[in-house]
Design an enzyme around this catalytic site. Structure first.
Site, PDB file in Angstrom:
ATOM      1  CB  SER A 158      48.786  39.255  11.684  1.00  0.00           C
ATOM      2  OG  SER A 158      49.944  39.851  10.937  1.00  0.00           O
ATOM      3  CE  LYS A 210      72.289  34.601  -4.924  1.00  0.00           C
ATOM      4  NZ  LYS A 210      70.901  34.393  -5.673  1.00  0.00           N
TER       5      LYS A 210
END
Length: 338
Positions: A158, A210
C-alpha cells in the site's frame, strides 16, 4: 578445735572518676585506664564532604552523557569524505513524512553519497504522508541526480509500495509481500455505546455535509456517496502515481490495483518489482551501478532511542497528552494493508 581461715586479699579500691578535663571543667571525667577520644579536625570533614559531592557530580555527568548518546543513537552518519551509499529505513506504519523527507534531502545533497537505498518493511499508512514521501523521492532523484533504490524486506504494501514505485528500481525477496494498491477510509462509530450509556450528542452546524462522519451516528446516503467520492479520487491518484513511477500506463496498473498483495515471486512478472533479491543483492548491484568497487561504505541516520532522558527532554505531550486530542475523531484516509 577451731579452724583458722587463710588470709584474704584486700578488697579492690572503689571505682572513682578522675577529673582530667580542661581546667574549669572538673565534670568532664576520664575513667581510669581510658584516654579521651581525639577530636577530628573540621578540615577533614570539609574534604570528605567535597569528595562525596564531587563523586555525585561526576556520576550525574556520566549518566547524562550516556543518556544523550543513547537518545541520539551514538553513531555517526557521516560519509567521511568517501564514496558511500546511504540507507534509510522505512519501517512500521507510516504516519509522518517529515523525518524521511529530511533524510532524503540530507543524503541527496551530499556529494559523497552516490546512491540511496530505502530499506522498506511497512504495510503503508497515512495517504497524505505516503504521497508526500513519494514526491520527495522523485524530487531528490531529479534535482540531485541521485539514484534511489527500494529494497523490500518482508512487507512493502500500500503506502509503502506507493513510495517504492517512485524509486529507480524495486528489489524484493521471493517471499516478500508487495502491492495492495487501494484506499481505506475508516473511523470508529460509538453511537450504540452512547445509547447504552444514555448519552446524547448535541451538535449545531451549517452545511449539509459539515457533520459527515460524525462517529455518534450512522452515515446518511448522501454522506456515503460523498466519502466514496473522496476515496475514489485518492484511488485514482494512487494508480496514476504508481503508473508514473513504474514507467507504464494506468490501464496496466488498474487490473493490479485491487487492494490485494503478491509475493515477490508473483510480482516480478507483473512488473510490480524489478528484481528478486534481499538487501545484500540490492546493495551490491547499486554500488556497482554507481561505480563503487568492492565493499561499499554505508551511512545511516542515527537511531532514536526512547529512554527516560529522551522522554524528559522531548515534547511534553509525550508525557502529558493534550486533552484536545480526545476530541479528534475525524475519519482517516489510509494507503494501508490490513
Amino acid at each position: 578445735m577451731s579452724e583458722t581461715l587463710p588470709p584474704q586479699p584486700p578488697p579492690p579500691p572503689p571505682y572513682t572518676a578522675q577529673a582530667t578535663g580542661p581546667v574549669g571543667y572538673p565534670y568532664a571525667p576520664a575513667y581510669a585506664g581510658y584516654a579521651p577520644p581525639p577530636r577530628r579536625s573540621g578540615w577533614m570533614w570539609a574534604c570528605l564532604f567535597a569528595l562525596i559531592v564531587g563523586g555525585m557530580l561526576l556520576a550525574l555527568v556520566g549518566v547524562a552523557a550516556f543518556a544523550v548518546k543513547n537518545a541520539t543513537g551514538g553513531e555517526s552518519d557521516s560519509s567521511f569524505g568517501s564514496d558511500s551509499i546511504a540507507v534509510i529505513d522505512v519501517t512500521g506504519v507510516i504516519v509522518d513524512a517529515d523525518k524521511i523527507d529530511k533524510e532524503l534531502e540530507k543524503y541527496g545533497a551530499d556529494d559523497n553519497v552516490k546512491a540511496i537505498i530505502l530499506h522498506i518493511n511497512s504495510p503503508g499508512g497515512g495517504a497524505a504522508a505516503s504521497q508526500e514521501i513519494y514526491h520527495e523521492v522523485l524530487r531528490v532523484r531529479q534535482e540531485h541526480k541521485k539514484k534511489i533504490i527500494a529494497s523490500v524486506e518482508s512487507v512493502g504494501a500500500s503506502g509503502a509500495y506507493y513510495i517504492s514505485s517512485a524509486c529507480d528500481q524495486i528489489y524484493a525477496n521471493p517471499a516478500s509481500v508487495v502491492g495492495s494498491i487501494g484506499v481505506i477510509m475508516e473511523w470508529t462509530n460509538y453511537g450504540e455505546l452512547m445509547k447504552w450509556a444514555k448519552l446524547k450528542n448535541v451538535t449545531i452546524s451549517k452545511g449539509d455535509l459539515k457533520t459527515a462522519g460524525d462517529p455518534s451516528r450512522d452515515l446518511t446516503p448522501a454522506e456515503q456517496a460523498y466519502f466514496q467520492g473522496l476515496v475514489d479520487n485518492m484511488y485514482g491518484q494512487f494508480v496514476h502515481d504508481v503508473a508514473i513511477g513504474r514507467h507504464t500506463t494506468e490501464d496496466k496498473i488498474k487490473p493490479l490495483a485491487t487492494g490485494q498483495v503478491w509475493t515477490g515471486e508473483e510480482a516480478l512478472p507483473l512488473g510490480l518489482i524489478d528484481r528478486q533479491g534481499g538487501f545484500r543483492v540490492a546493495l551490491m548491484d547499486t554500488a556497482q551501478s554507481v561505480g563503487i568497487k568492492g565493499e561499499p561504505n554505508l551511512v545511516r541516520p542515527g537511531k532514536e532511542k526512547h529512554g527516560i532522558f529522551a522522554a524528559l527532554s522531548g515534547d511534553s505531550d509525550d508525557l502529558f497528552p493534550n486533552p484536545s486530542k480526545l476530541l479528534d475523531h475525524s475519519p482517516g484516509f489510509f494507503f494501508l494493508w490490513k
